[in-house]
Design an enzyme around this catalytic site. Structure first.
Site, PDB file in Angstrom:
ATOM      1  N   GLY A 640     -25.271  -9.223  -7.767  1.00 27.46           N
ATOM      2  CA  GLY A 640     -26.461  -8.653  -7.639  1.00 27.46           C
ATOM      3  C   GLY A 640     -26.972  -8.838  -6.302  1.00 27.46           C
ATOM      4  O   GLY A 640     -26.532  -9.600  -5.410  1.00 27.46           O
ATOM      5  N   GLY A 642     -30.533  -7.921  -3.199  1.00 28.42           N
ATOM      6  CA  GLY A 642     -31.802  -7.379  -3.274  1.00 28.42           C
ATOM      7  C   GLY A 642     -32.291  -7.652  -1.804  1.00 28.42           C
ATOM      8  O   GLY A 642     -31.204  -7.717  -0.939  1.00 28.42           O
ATOM      9  N   GLY A 643     -33.568  -7.646  -1.383  1.00 31.90           N
ATOM     10  CA  GLY A 643     -33.975  -7.475   0.250  1.00 31.90           C
ATOM     11  C   GLY A 643     -33.497  -8.768   0.836  1.00 31.90           C
ATOM     12  O   GLY A 643     -33.167  -8.680   1.980  1.00 31.90           O
ATOM     13  N   GLY A 645     -30.736 -10.471   0.269  1.00 37.40           N
ATOM     14  CA  GLY A 645     -29.328 -10.909   0.411  1.00 37.40           C
ATOM     15  C   GLY A 645     -28.348 -10.444  -1.023  1.00 37.40           C
ATOM     16  O   GLY A 645     -28.994  -9.876  -1.719  1.00 37.40           O
ATOM     17  N   LYS A 646     -27.459 -11.354  -1.147  1.00 40.91           N
ATOM     18  CA  LYS A 646     -26.753 -11.119  -2.498  1.00 40.91           C
ATOM     19  C   LYS A 646     -26.683 -12.406  -3.335  1.00 40.91           C
ATOM     20  O   LYS A 646     -26.786 -13.492  -2.843  1.00 40.91           O
ATOM     21  CB  LYS A 646     -25.194 -10.755  -1.966  1.00 40.91           C
ATOM     22  CG  LYS A 646     -25.128  -9.383  -1.625  1.00 40.91           C
ATOM     23  CD  LYS A 646     -23.810  -9.061  -1.076  1.00 40.91           C
ATOM     24  CE  LYS A 646     -23.819  -7.579  -1.143  1.00 40.91           C
ATOM     25  NZ  LYS A 646     -22.400  -6.934  -0.877  1.00 40.91           N
ATOM     26  N   VAL A 647     -26.246 -12.371  -4.631  1.00 45.57           N
ATOM     27  CA  VAL A 647     -26.176 -13.236  -5.533  1.00 45.57           C
ATOM     28  C   VAL A 647     -24.574 -13.219  -5.933  1.00 45.57           C
ATOM     29  O   VAL A 647     -24.088 -12.133  -6.322  1.00 45.57           O
ATOM     30  CB  VAL A 647     -26.914 -13.136  -6.968  1.00 45.57           C
ATOM     31  CG1 VAL A 647     -26.843 -14.292  -7.736  1.00 45.57           C
ATOM     32  CG2 VAL A 647     -28.418 -12.946  -6.342  1.00 45.57           C
ATOM     33  N   ASP A 757     -43.628 -12.597  -8.305  1.00 46.98           N
ATOM     34  CA  ASP A 757     -43.018 -11.628  -8.678  1.00 46.98           C
ATOM     35  C   ASP A 757     -42.379 -11.333 -10.030  1.00 46.98           C
ATOM     36  O   ASP A 757     -41.141 -11.424 -10.180  1.00 46.98           O
ATOM     37  CB  ASP A 757     -41.664 -11.744  -7.320  1.00 46.98           C
ATOM     38  CG  ASP A 757     -41.036 -10.298  -7.108  1.00 46.98           C
ATOM     39  OD1 ASP A 757     -41.573  -9.027  -7.638  1.00 46.98           O
ATOM     40  OD2 ASP A 757     -39.990 -10.178  -6.404  1.00 46.98           O
TER      41      ASP A 757
END
Ligand code: NAG
Ligand code: NAG
Ligand code: NAG
Ligand code: NAG
Length: 955
Positions: A640, A642-643, A645-647, A757
């Site tokens: 995954g 997002g803004g 970085g990455k998972v 969030d």
């Protein structure tokens, strides 16, 4: 220091006390007698003190033997009648010993305290003794997969505490016994949840008296017997039923009309009988996943109107059932369809598959019907349609793919892949594990007697099962390193089979204790597969050939015990000295360990300008370590982004999976903020909040390491991407979990935290579909001084953002409540908050009409929830959501109030809000500690002595 010595002394005394307690002479003799009947006893069965010398598989309470747990021990011989001398015995498990033969001794009826009698997959034969009916404490009786003959003893009806009754896969014959006069019968078992009688030779009619509304059965399995006559209408009174199998019998006559009343049934198997009369009306069976009606003699009838009305349907098997007419195109819109087999009917006209909405559809098999045309043939589709044997294929080119049988799939449909490593070549009979280590695994076959999916090529269900197995083994501290599943297949009895291998942890092979613990987990059904995918199962364990403690090694019993056995006062001094040395070394070791795990080793004080981070339960990982665990941060491990970085998914050397959130250049925080965030997160411990395991702060990297949550996000599930069926009860449970997690952050975390969030992509689901709140990237702690509100730059996600916060820039916990309200609407509609320019809050507000049923929201609500029956409490749920999105924060409820209201709604819907966690305020640690999972139900049936005594011994 003095008190330390005294407590050590106490421990030493305690040990001497335990060691000195020798086994009751009668019990000791009884075990010897058992052993004498066997060709080879387990090697540790030597000496005269089974309890004191920790014989494998023997559990004791003081001097009395309370459990004999020896599954998969390669025992050969008979079961001695002297077992009846073990009068304190509560649990016997001798499963998976093919070599155990002969009949069950009648004297077994003397074991008045027995609660669990488990003899799965042995070679026992002869009749089941009538005396079994005098085991009045018995709760769990599994005699399946043996060679028992004769009739079902009516005396089983006396077992009023029985929870689980499994006599399947034997040679039992004769009628199903019911009570009459003073003779007991199975109709008396009103607390029993499981009737498993499949694969026998039972004959005669099914007595109407067998079933009644006072029963609480969830599984009624009589498949593959020789039953005749009708299915009695009393079955329709057992409203708790979930799996019903009468397939492969010789039932005839009409099906009872009230079968339609069994609204909780998800698997109904009636194929291969001689049923006549009209097709049943199943309109109300809105939980039905799997329906097998093939090969019966129903009256010729048009495609029934309930076909498109079964929202949960995944598998429809109606071969040779005299169906005629045209299949309505809306049938193919059912959201969960996977397999449709309607071969050998008189379906005619034009086939129109309309708008397929299930993304899991595998096959529509309409061979040998009268279909003359296929409307959608020009559209690409990624499943098989078979129209062989229909007029549409007679006429012209047989080149069309639907006019040919699809190639039979010869490659295995699934096999657990290696986890970020290359399989290694192994010597002789060793096998490379998913973690690429050679070892001798424990093997066996999982046999599912019911299934909620049929798309066997889809790997998701297997991955979920693997996760759930590993989670189980780890939380019960069983020595399993990894598991692999392979070769999914259906057998002729419509059982779904799956090969299982469990690899030993930290060594090449298991010892006897390890095997007996692992096998028991399955024979006793302590392991429960994820019930959103898998129905009832049983396990057939293979014999294990490589016990690590089999050869002479078994003499390595610990010195402490030997000393202890001879302990007199004079030895005490020596023990004290030993204890002192031990304590000193422990202290040193502890000091060393602290040093090694010191997070400051990697902390750069110049950059962070802070002191050492104060962490609770989270540790520091090195970059090199994480790089290895995440397979070089390869694309395959990317789960995954997002803004920020990455998972990445990573695997610890223990096999435990982790999620690594790696900030990208540009979105890094300053060292101090990063430290504040991990300090904050490391204090958060709740079962509905994803827990932080550690962090990495070196080489210009900022990474957070979380527990891995296997079932993805709520958003994936709502969109159908993860393939998990989301009925109303599941949605309620998820809403409750998320609300509890958020309420914890607001009300119990110290300091309280505003998440900022909340959205469906930040609610993750574990293997039991427990919700976990994730991603604290925007979170704000509320210090005491600023309790009330925080003025901040507005951050959040469009669609979920609280308008009041947006306008005033004052952040309070009520902004989370607003986002949660939007999330609730998303849960019932499966729509994103802003979809095609429409804002969900506004859409619901406009469409809502409280005077109408379901508030007139049918159009907006998610159809895959199943509306054949009104979801109970849905209106209240919408009311609650709308109160959360009130314009003014002051008018919104607190998260604590939201939790209470969802709990009320669940009770209204007949669910127990605390079904899985003992207490609503339980911390994560409490919730995972020693949970005794048990099969297929949430009542409070507890197993006694689940593990052999050796497991419970203090270290
Ligand atoms: C189904 O159950 C309802 C309520 O218990 C009952 O009134 C009805 O008669 C049952 N239907 C059939 C067909 O038996
Ligand atoms: C099937 O049963 C439902 C509800 O029980 C009823 O509304 C419907 O009319 C029935 N359909 C047929 C074809 O009998
Ligand atoms: C299909 O079969 C039904 C019932 O047998 C019949 O009434 C109908 O006319 C047939 N339709 C076509 C297009 O042949
Ligand atoms: C058997 O294996 C388990 C786990 O690997 C270990 O804890 C235990 O000490 C072993 N028992 C014996 C008798 O070797």
């Amino acid at each position: 220091m003095g008190s330390v010595i005294w407590s050590l002394l106490l421990v030493v005394f305690l040990q001497i006390y335990i060691i000195a307690a020798t086994t009751d002479a009668g019990d000791s003799a009884a075990l010897k007698s058992l052993m004498d009947e066997w060709e080879k006893a387990p090697p540790s069965w030597v000496g005269g003190d089974p309890c004191g010398d920790s014989w494998v598989g023997i559990g004791c309470n003081d001097s009395r033997v309370t459990s004999v747990t020896l599954p998969s021990m390669k025992l050969v011989g008979r079961l001695s009648g002297d077992i009846s001398t073990l009068s304190e015995l509560q649990q016997v498990d001798l499963s998976y010993n093919n070599g155990l033969t002969g009949s069950l001794p009648t004297s077994i009826g003397n074991l008045k305290k027995l609660t669990n009698l488990i003899l799965v997959g042995c070679g026992f034969n002869g009749p089941i003794p009538d005396a079994i009916g005098s085991l009045s404490q018995l709760r769990f009786l599994s005699l399946n997969s043996n060679g028992f003959t004769g009739r079902i003893p009516p005396s089983i009806g006396n077992l009023s505490n029985l929870y689980w009754l499994d006599l399947a896969d034997n040679q039992l014959e004769g009628p199903i016994p019911v009570s009459s006069g003073s003779t007991p019968g199975l109709d008396m078992l009103i607390h029993t949840k499981h009737f498993h009688f499949g694969k026998n030779k039972l004959s005669g009619q099914i007595p109407a008296q067998l079933f009644s509304s006072s029963m609480t059965l969830i599984h009624v399995l009589f498949e593959s017997n020789k039953l005749t006559g009708i299915l009695p209408s009393t079955l329709g009174h057992v409203r708790t039923l979930e799996v019903v199998r009468f397939d492969n019998n010789s039932l005839n006559g009409r099906l009872p009309l009230n079968i339609n009343n069994l609204t909780s049934v998800h698997d109904l198997f009636l194929s291969n009988n001689k049923l006549t009369g009209p097709l049943p009306n199943l309109t109300q069976m809105n939980s039905l996943n799997t329906l097998y009606l093939s090969n019966n003699s129903f009256d010729s009838a048009d495609v029934p109107s309930w076909f498109p009305a079964l929202p949960a349907l995944t598998t429809l098997m109606m071969e040779n059932t005299q169906l005629r007419g045209q299949i309505p195109a809306i049938f193919f819109e059912l959201p969960n369809l996977q397999t449709v087999v309607l071969k050998g009917n008189q379906l005619n006209g034009t086939l129109d598959i309309g708008q397929i909405s299930s993304n899991q559809l595998q096959i529509i098999d309409l061979q040998n019907n009268l279909i003359t045309d296929f409307n959608n043939s020009d559209r690409p589709y990624n499943f098989d349609i078979i129209l062989v044997g229909n007029p549409v294929c007679d006429e012209t080119g047989t080149t069309r793919s639907y006019c040919n049988l699809p190639p039979s799939n010869s490659s295995p449909l699934y096999s657990t892949p290696s986890q970020n490593c290359l399989p290694v070549p192994c010597s002789s009979s060793q096998i490379s594990s998913p973690l690429c280590r050679c070892a001798y695994p424990y093997t066996g076959t999982l046999n599912f007697r019911g299934l909620l999916f049929s798309a066997f090529g889809n790997s998701t269900p297997y991955q979920i099962l693997e996760q759930s197995l590993m989670h189980f083994f780890q939380s019960h501290q069983l020595p399993v390193d990894s598991v692999s599943l392979s070769d999914p297949r259906m057998d002729p009895n419509e059982y779904f089979l799956l090969n299982l291998r469990a690899f030993p942890y930290g060594q090449e092979s298991f010892n006897r204790t390890g095997i007996s613990m692992i096998a028991f987990v399955f024979s006793n059904q302590t392991f429960k597969p994820p019930d959103q995918l898998f129905g009832p199962y049983f396990f057939r364990g293979d014999e294990y050939e490589h016990f690590s403690d089999d050869p002479a090694n078994s003499k390595k019993s610990s010195i402490a015990i030997k000393i202890g056995a001879a302990a007199g006062a004079s030895v005490l001094f020596l023990l004290l000295v030993l204890a002192g040395i031990y304590a000193y070394r422990q202290k040193k070791r502890a000091e060393r360990a602290t040093k090694e795990s010191n997070p400051f080793a990697h902390w750069d004080p110049k950059k962070s300008s802070g002191s050492i981070p104060q962490l609770k339960g989270a540790r520091c990982f090195s970059f090199e370590e994480l790089k290895k665990y995440a397979n070089n941060f390869s694309e395959a491990n990317d789960i995954g982004s997002g803004g920020y970085g990455k998972v990445y998914r990573g695997t610890l050397p223990t096999g435990e999976l982790i999620a690594i959130k790696r900030a990208q250049q540009g979105s890094m925080q300053g060292g101090l903020e990063f430290k504040t965030e991990i300090e904050l997160l490391s204090r958060v411990h709740h079962k509905n909040v994803v827990s932080l395991l550690g962090f990495c702060f070196e080489r210009g990297e900022q990474m957070l390491i979380y527990e891995y949550v296997p079932n993805g996000s709520l958003s994936d599930s709502l969109s159908g991407k993860s393939g998990i069926r989301m009925d109303w009860t599941r949605r309620l449970k998820i809403a409750l979990g998320a609300a509890r997690g958020l309420a914890y952050l607001h009300e119990l975390a110290n300091p309280p935290i505003i998440h900022r969030d909340i959205k469906s992509t930040n609610i993750l689901l574990d293997e039991r579909l427990n919700a976990k709140v994730a991603d604290f990237g925007l979170s704000k702690p509320m210090g005491d001084s600023e309790r009330g509100h925080v003025t901040t730059q507005v951050k959040g996600t469009m669609g979920y953002l609280d308008p009041e916060y947006y306008m005033t820039q004052q952040l309070t916990e009520k902004s989370d409540v607003y986002s949660f309200g939007v999330l609730m609407l998303e849960i019932v509609t499966a729509r994103r908050p802003i979809e095609r320019g429409k804002y969900i809050v506004r859409e619901v507000r406009m469409a809502m009409d409280k005077t109408k049923s379901l508030y007139n929201l049918q159009e907006i609500l998610d159809a895959s929830m199943g509306f054949a029956a009104t979801p109970k409490g849905l209106e209240k749920f919408v009311d609650l959501a709308m109160s959360c999105v009130e314009e003014s924060g002051a008018n919104r409820p607190t998260m604590g109030e939201v939790v209470k209201e969802i709990e009320n709604i669940m009770q209204l819907a007949g669910m127990n809000p605390n079904a899985e966690s003992a207490s609503s305020s339980a911390t994560y640690e409490e919730a995972t500690k020693g949970g005794s999972l048990h099969p297929y139900g949430d009542d409070s049936f507890a197993y006694s002595g689940v593990f052999p005594a050796s497991k419970i011994e203090p270290q």
